[in-house]
Design a protein around this motif. Structure first.
Motif, PDB file in Angstrom:
ATOM      1  N   UNK A   1       1.095  -1.159  -0.088  1.00 30.89           N
ATOM      2  CA  UNK A   1       0.176  -0.109  -0.048  1.00 30.89           C
ATOM      3  C   UNK A   1       0.808   1.080  -0.091  1.00 30.89           C
ATOM      4  N   UNK A   2       0.700   1.912  -1.318  1.00 32.99           N
ATOM      5  CA  UNK A   2       1.905   2.883  -1.270  1.00 32.99           C
ATOM      6  C   UNK A   2       1.333   4.062  -2.234  1.00 32.99           C
ATOM      7  N   UNK A   3       1.903   5.126  -2.511  1.00 30.09           N
ATOM      8  CA  UNK A   3       1.437   6.128  -3.139  1.00 30.09           C
ATOM      9  C   UNK A   3       1.962   5.795  -4.961  1.00 30.09           C
ATOM     10  N   UNK A   4       0.881   6.173  -5.615  1.00 31.79           N
ATOM     11  CA  UNK A   4       1.193   5.682  -7.269  1.00 31.79           C
ATOM     12  C   UNK A   4       2.012   7.113  -7.672  1.00 31.79           C
ATOM     13  N   UNK A   5       3.287   6.803  -8.324  1.00 30.40           N
ATOM     14  CA  UNK A   5       3.958   7.709  -8.613  1.00 30.40           C
ATOM     15  C   UNK A   5       3.413   8.371 -10.147  1.00 30.40           C
ATOM     16  N   UNK A   6       2.930   9.471 -10.396  1.00 30.19           N
ATOM     17  CA  UNK A   6       2.346   9.956 -11.516  1.00 30.19           C
ATOM     18  C   UNK A   6       3.461  10.260 -12.597  1.00 30.19           C
ATOM     19  N   UNK A   7       4.333  11.236 -11.944  1.00 28.95           N
ATOM     20  CA  UNK A   7       5.481  11.712 -12.901  1.00 28.95           C
ATOM     21  C   UNK A   7       6.773  11.849 -11.816  1.00 28.95           C
ATOM     22  N   UNK A   8       8.020  11.807 -12.651  1.00 30.59           N
ATOM     23  CA  UNK A   8       9.225  12.246 -11.919  1.00 30.59           C
ATOM     24  C   UNK A   8       9.805  13.359 -12.644  1.00 30.59           C
ATOM     25  N   UNK A   9      10.178  14.386 -12.049  1.00 25.17           N
ATOM     26  CA  UNK A   9      10.920  15.505 -12.583  1.00 25.17           C
ATOM     27  C   UNK A   9      12.388  15.518 -11.857  1.00 25.17           C
ATOM     28  N   UNK A  10      13.169  16.299 -12.660  1.00 26.33           N
ATOM     29  CA  UNK A  10      14.630  16.610 -12.020  1.00 26.33           C
ATOM     30  C   UNK A  10      14.439  17.668 -11.008  1.00 26.33           C
ATOM     31  N   UNK A  11      15.186  17.735  -9.920  1.00 26.97           N
ATOM     32  CA  UNK A  11      15.118  18.803  -9.125  1.00 26.97           C
ATOM     33  C   UNK A  11      15.168  19.978  -9.568  1.00 26.97           C
ATOM     34  N   UNK A  12      15.931  20.254 -10.794  1.00 22.52           N
ATOM     35  CA  UNK A  12      15.913  21.499 -11.523  1.00 22.52           C
ATOM     36  C   UNK A  12      14.487  21.963 -11.998  1.00 22.52           C
ATOM     37  N   UNK A  13      13.768  21.013 -12.056  1.00 21.27           N
ATOM     38  CA  UNK A  13      12.272  21.288 -12.802  1.00 21.27           C
ATOM     39  C   UNK A  13      11.299  21.496 -11.739  1.00 21.27           C
ATOM     40  N   UNK A  14      11.649  21.921 -10.634  1.00 20.91           N
ATOM     41  CA  UNK A  14      10.752  21.991  -9.250  1.00 20.91           C
ATOM     42  C   UNK A  14       9.503  22.858  -9.719  1.00 20.91           C
ATOM     43  N   UNK A  15      10.096  24.032 -10.439  1.00 22.88           N
ATOM     44  CA  UNK A  15       8.988  24.982 -10.744  1.00 22.88           C
ATOM     45  C   UNK A  15       7.961  24.395 -11.604  1.00 22.88           C
ATOM     46  N   UNK A  16       8.399  23.704 -12.812  1.00 19.89           N
ATOM     47  CA  UNK A  16       7.636  22.978 -13.542  1.00 19.89           C
ATOM     48  C   UNK A  16       6.609  22.004 -13.047  1.00 19.89           C
ATOM     49  N   UNK A  17       7.132  21.225 -11.974  1.00 22.79           N
ATOM     50  CA  UNK A  17       6.505  20.067 -11.120  1.00 22.79           C
ATOM     51  C   UNK A  17       5.480  21.013 -10.270  1.00 22.79           C
ATOM     52  N   UNK A  18       5.600  22.093  -9.893  1.00 25.99           N
ATOM     53  CA  UNK A  18       4.783  22.719  -8.815  1.00 25.99           C
ATOM     54  C   UNK A  18       3.750  23.184  -9.633  1.00 25.99           C
ATOM     55  N   UNK A  19       3.902  23.772 -10.883  1.00 24.05           N
ATOM     56  CA  UNK A  19       2.874  24.166 -11.713  1.00 24.05           C
ATOM     57  C   UNK A  19       1.700  23.010 -11.907  1.00 24.05           C
TER      58      UNK A  19
END
Length: 322
Positions: free
Chosen positions: A289-307
């Motif tokens: 029982x764990x979270x499903x990972x929808x997407x992985x982003x590089x650390x440098x893409x944090x702004x894109x991931x937050x959006x």
């Protein structure tokens, strides 16, 4: 040199800046962890916007991550370099390749739990534990309403509630997300942003209402959640991804409904509570029982991931990989 994502000031994603930092030496009771993955949560959005202000700026966001211990302080005796660990909660500062962390926050990871899964799941798992065992104790026969049942929290909350014997009614915004929520174990699904949530719940429960509703959407959904709960039932408001919550009249709580606003960050501030909850979460992760990972982003893409997260498009959890 390591990369770090810094929030210059409260505001939009343009306030997130990628820079370099030298790995720091841990204090006496600290460890330095090199992240394998950093979990993302809507709490990060609230911190970035300033809805939940941070003590000072510039600041590093992020409240959970997993990785390998790289160095330990002189008073740390139960961890060593090379140990795999996961953590969640304060102090904030996970959006970085390495960080210092109080050793008491580090939880050992069994080999059976991948680091990426642990980073995506820890805070959500702690939240699920709090909601299912402390906010309202779920038992066989309990009926629960889970909003955003295909989201990051839903991917743990739904199957864990089913594991405890609950009947789960979930809300989702699309048929695609309905398939995910069904796979997580939801018994009944209410599909569509404009769906008649109250009417559907009344139909499923023979007009009784659910025992407890978990509402992380906010906005106008909270009033619907209150109306969907049975007399003497509980509504837990745990976020406002859909916008600010309008004032709620006391009359809305008739006849005798309970409205609560639990905070996972406050709950796990207490070390004993944190360790007990973390032990339960790691056991759940090891069981599958764990979270499903929808997407992985590089650390440098944090702004894109937050959006992407802020727009509500994520069906599951997002992680940053340094």
């Amino acid at each position: 040199m390591d990369r770090v994502v810094t929030l210059l000031a409260p505001g939009g994603i343009e306030q997130l800046q990628v820079s370099e930092q030298t790995p720091q030496d841990p204090g006496a009771t600290e460890i330095r962890i090199r992240h394998d993955a950093v979990g993302m949560n809507f709490l990060d959005i609230y911190h970035r916007r300033g809805l939940y202000p941070l003590p000072a700026y510039p600041a590093v966001l992020g409240v959970e991550g997993s990785g390998v211990v790289e160095a330990v302080g002189r008073e740390v005796t139960d961890l060593k370099a090379g140990d795999r660990v996961v953590y969640a909660g304060a102090p904030v500062g996970a959006y970085a390749a390495t960080r210092l962390l109080p050793a008491a926050r580090a939880i050992r990871l069994p080999d059976s739990v991948p680091s990426q899964v642990a980073a995506a799941s820890m805070l959500k798992g702690l939240t699920a534990y709090m909601l299912l065992t402390k906010t309202y104790r779920i038992e066989p026969g309990t009926t629960v309403l889970v909003h955003a049942a295909a989201g990051g929290l839903g991917s743990i909350l739904v199957p864990w509630a089913k594991h405890l014997g609950a009947t789960v009614i979930g809300t989702v915004s699309s048929e695609e997300k309905a398939e995910l929520a069904h796979a997580y174990g939801a018994d009944h699904l209410i599909v569509g942003r404009d769906a008649d949530v109250v009417g559907a719940v009344k139909t499923v429960t023979d007009n009784r209402g659910v025992d407890v509703a978990y509402d992380g959407i906010g906005g106008g959904m909270l009033a619907k959640s209150i109306r969907a709960v049975r007399p003497l039932g509980v509504v837990a408001t745990i976020g406002q991804a859909g916008g600010p919550i309008p004032p709620v009249s006391v009359d809305e709580l008739r006849p005798g409904k309970w409205l609560t606003h639990p905070s996972i960050m406050a709950y796990i501030t207490d070390t004993a509570s944190y360790l007990a909850a973390a032990e339960a979460v790691v056991a759940m992760l090891a069981s599958g029982i764990a979270a499903t990972i929808a997407r992985e982003y590089a650390l440098e893409e944090a702004a894109l991931a937050q959006q992407f997260l802020e727009e509500g498009r994520a069906a599951g959890s997002l992680i940053l990989v340094p």
